[in-house]
Scaffold this active site. Structure first.
Site, PDB file in Angstrom:
ATOM      1  N   GLU B  95       0.803  -1.234   0.000  1.00 47.14           N
ATOM      2  CA  GLU B  95       0.000   0.000   0.000  1.00 47.14           C
ATOM      3  C   GLU B  95       0.828   1.272   0.000  1.00 47.14           C
ATOM      4  O   GLU B  95       0.523   2.224  -0.714  1.00 47.14           O
ATOM      5  CB  GLU B  95      -0.943   0.024   1.212  1.00 47.14           C
ATOM      6  CG  GLU B  95      -2.253  -0.715   1.013  1.00 47.14           C
ATOM      7  CD  GLU B  95      -2.102  -2.219   1.152  1.00 47.14           C
ATOM      8  OE1 GLU B  95      -0.989  -2.682   1.448  1.00 47.14           O
ATOM      9  OE2 GLU B  95      -3.102  -2.927   0.954  1.00 47.14           O
ATOM     10  N   HIS B 164     -10.259  -5.215  10.814  1.00 43.25           N
ATOM     11  CA  HIS B 164     -10.875  -5.033   9.503  1.00 43.25           C
ATOM     12  C   HIS B 164     -12.189  -4.279   9.565  1.00 43.25           C
ATOM     13  O   HIS B 164     -12.970  -4.338   8.628  1.00 43.25           O
ATOM     14  CB  HIS B 164     -11.120  -6.407   8.850  1.00 43.25           C
ATOM     15  CG  HIS B 164      -9.857  -7.072   8.391  1.00 43.25           C
ATOM     16  ND1 HIS B 164      -8.982  -7.657   9.267  1.00 43.25           N
ATOM     17  CD2 HIS B 164      -9.328  -7.231   7.158  1.00 43.25           C
ATOM     18  CE1 HIS B 164      -7.959  -8.160   8.593  1.00 43.25           C
ATOM     19  NE2 HIS B 164      -8.145  -7.916   7.306  1.00 43.25           N
TER      20      HIS B 164
END
Lengths: 380, 359
Positions: B95, B164
């Protein structure tokens, strides 16, 4: 290249004295451009997974003189910035580049303004090389309107987009993925241009660098990663920060070249070689072995982690400007006095830029809220 | 009376592998559509991307699994076949690297749409979002603008656990230089994503995984390729008269009479305050944590602009102040449910003593 763009008394054709030096035929040649001088780099290049370029390079008297003036100007600018900082006209952070000028000048000589350069916060000289003026630099350092970022950026945030210079970044290592992004865009746009992403030996250990390098290699991006290895990441010597300080090898599957970064011809040769390479083969790493005379920043004396003998030793043996001076003198391109006069002119040029910058006002209060977005909505 | 719909907890659903899903009250909205057409949020996003890529060759998509996999949540389905691997770029799981590459390409003038598989992973790239993207136009005094979109699912899914499930709206919305959008319906998704891609500034586009499979009516205007929604304008889904309820993303479906914020930054203070000046009461709803949250910001902006109009303290409904648990019963307790919103609206409407005195 860069001389034409300088608003410098050195170029005024009718100016008396040293200004005309550069236009007079030199004692050894009838035509500055056509005379070929062959020089050798101080040391041969060392390659990692690549055959290095030759160490003999052709140059001209004109190029030698240009290198001298450009590096002298950069050197003078940084020394002047040191004084301005001590007089509190420059605030915050100020990271000086004196000693490393050969990297900025050699790179510029090998590329065009359509190629991109991005670097970290030691960016004043790169800015100059890309076409930035002394006035814009000093005004920005002092936080004035006439600065290249209108006073809103400061020392670490110089930009010159129309010169292919994308900053000026304060977060160590961030500029490397950004530079690979510039290269991505160049390839996407089907241009034959490349990007040089500069970083230091300290930043060389950043994870994001390897993430970006992996993608650059996967996608054959025209990215040249240039490690300006001045051997100290702030106060930490390279051997204390890197298990392997052979930065030109750290790309593993990506080829690399080790270059004497204090030799402007070595830098030029390496950058020219790298540009040709990446346009066909994807990324390459250039490690420039260089040195900064100042500490990491103005708040660092630079002597708690290295000896004064080391600093003066490098200055004596490897100074980039001195190397060119010796070449010029040995080829009878100019006399010692002529070179000293040029340096005096440069000093005057810098002093004039500083007084002009001092006269530039601070930004208007309304500028606090401008440029947050491209179209700023009303202040609340 | 308060415009809250009692909802059943149902199982199943097209996209979510979860055992428990809360269905927004879509059925009551069908009467809005005159064309009779419906579209899922997923298709809305996909069509918006397709149209903007078709209209502007500088727009490209980059992220994990966006290409050959057709998108982790199938939002980018079909785009690789149509536009090729140069414009639909699969990345390694890096990322920080690909967000930086995206921002760098935006410096040069491309218009990247960077997908984070969820915004939880955006934390690895947050330096590029904030320091490389959001601040560049300002630091360069306008020389370098960054026309990038960072999009992906935000907030809770179901049963995916603490790492998450976080909502990042408050994090990104606190940063000047960014625009932060949170669509709810398919109309929102199409209009706001198109606006985000066309915008010259960096936009954080917060979707919701559980909404991807939901269908909403869409008018002919919404389906047109030129359709665009303004950034910074909230939508009054239906005006209530007793209390103003603000929400964004999935929470919009929990209340019928609600202001759908659509834009977290800039926040539509004008619409919120105009409503509060009519109802005199405010309940803010969000999935994210209460402290330093979107509701806290809305509350303060109403106090700043309309204090004299408030007849009751502002109620903020938010996620519980805990990392999201996995067990289904605990997870249900960790996020606002319809009952919580009902209770808050009741407190706002019937309170006669301030909360502090009741303690």
């Amino acid at each position: 290249m860069s001389l034409i763009h300088r608003s410098s008394s050195l170029l005024k054709p009718l100016a008396a004295g040293p200004a005309s030096l550069l236009r007079r035929p030199f004692s050894s040649a009838t035509d500055d451009d056509a005379t070929k001088i062959t020089v050798e780099t101080s040391v041969p290049f060392t390659g990692h997974r690549i055959d290095p370029p030759p160490r003999t390079i052709d140059t001209t008297p004109k190029e030698l003189m240009t290198f001298f003036v450009d590096m002298a100007r950069m050197r003078r600018m940084e020394i002047a910035a040191d004084s301005l900082y001590k007089s509190k006209l420059i605030r915050g952070f100020c990271h000086l580049y004196d000693g490393q000028e050969a990297v900025a000048v050699g790179m510029e000589a090998a590329i065009t303004r359509k190629d991109c350069i991005i670097t970290a916060y030691r960016d004043h000289c790169i800015f100059l090389g890309r076409g930035g003026t002394l006035l814009e630099a000093f005004a920005e350092l002092m936080g004035r309107k006439a600065g290249c970022s209108k006073g809103k950026g400061g020392s670490m945030h110089f930009y010159k987009k129309n010169g292919g210079f994308y900053g000026g970044h304060g977060i160590v290592g961030a500029q490397v993925p950004l530079g690979c992004g510039l290269a991505f865009a160049q390839k996407y746009s089907k241009e034959d241009h490349v990007t040089f992403a500069l970083y230091g030996d300290g930043a060389a250990n950043q994870g994001q660098l390897f993430e970006a390098l992996n993608m650059a290699a996967l996608w054959d991006l025209p990215a040249i990663l240039v490690c300006e290895n001045n051997h100290y990441g702030m106060g930490t010597a390279e051997w204390r920060a890197a298990k392997s300080p052979a930065y030109y090898k750290r790309g593993d599957y990506v080829p690399g070249l080790k270059v004497d970064g204090m030799d402007v011809f070595a830098v030029k040769q390496a950058c020219k070689f790298a540009k040709e390479h990446v346009l066909k083969n994807g990324p390459i790493i250039l490690e420039m072995d260089t040195y900064r005379y100042h500490g990491h920043s103005m708040s660092d004396p630079g002597s708690t982690y290295r000896t004064r003998d080391e600093i003066s030793g490098v200055r004596q043996e490897r100074d980039p400007i001195e190397r060119i001076r010796k070449l010029i003198l040995s080829h009878d391109i100019a006399t010692e006095k002529e070179l000293k006069d040029i340096e005096k002119e440069v000093r005057k040029e810098v002093d004039e830029a500083i007084s002009q910058a001092k006269e530039s006002p601070m930004p208007e209060p309304s500028e606090l809220f401008t440029n947050v977005y491209v179209k700023d909505h009303g202040v609340e | 009376m308060w415009g809250i719909i009692r909802q059943k907890v149902g199982t199943g659903g097209i996209s979510a592998p979860s055992m428990q899903r809360i269905r927004p009250a879509v059925s009551a909205w069908r009467s809005y559509s005159s064309s009779g057409k419906e579209m899922t949020v997923r298709d809305a996003l996909n069509s918006a991307l397709d149209e903007e890529m078709s209209a502007d060759p500088k727009v490209y998509v980059m992220g994990e699994e966006v290409g050959e996999y057709q998108g982790a949540y199938k939002i980018t389905k079909g785009l690789l076949d149509k536009y090729g691997p140069e414009r639909v770029v699969d990345t390694p799981i890096t990322e920080a690297g690909f967000a930086g590459i995206g921002v760098g390409s935006a410096y040069y003038g491309l218009r990247p749409v960077i997908e984070f598989m969820t915004f939880n992973f955006s934390m690895q790239a947050i330096d590029h979002i904030i320091n490389s993207a959001a601040k560049s136009n300002y630091m360069s005094a306008g020389q370098i603008n960054v026309p990038i979109v960072f999009r992906g699912p935000n907030g809770a899914a179901a049963g995916v656990g603490a790492q998450h499930s976080q909502c990042y709206a408050a994090w990104y919305a606190s940063c000047p230089g960014l625009k932060v959008l949170a669509p709810y319906s398919s109309e929102d998704a199409r209009g706001l994503l198109k606006a985000a891609i066309r915008d010259p500034d960096p936009v954080v586009f917060l979707e919701n995984e559980l909404l991807y499979g939901e269908s909403f009516p869409v008018s002919a205007e919404v389906l047109d390729s030129s359709f665009c929604l303004p950034i910074g304008k909230a939508k009054i889904e239906r005006a209530g008269k007793d209390v103003t309820i603000t929400a964004f993303s999935k929470m919009v479906g929990y209340a019928l009479k609600v202001i759908n914020l659509r834009s977290i930054r800039p926040l539509d203070r004008a619409t919120i305050n105009a409503s509060v000046r009519k109802t005199n009461r405010l309940v803010t709803v969000e999935e994210g944590f209460a402290q330093h949250g979107v509701g806290a910001e809305i509350c303060t902006s109403v106090i700043e602009d309309s204090f004299g109009y408030l007849d009751a303290p502002v109620e903020r409904i938010s996620g519980a102040d805990v990392p999201t648990p996995y067990a289904a019963n605990l997870e249900r307790m960790a996020f606002p449910q319809v009952e919580d919103i009902v209770r808050a609206a009741q407190r706002a409407c019937f309170r006669s003593v301030p909360m502090a005195a009741a303690a």
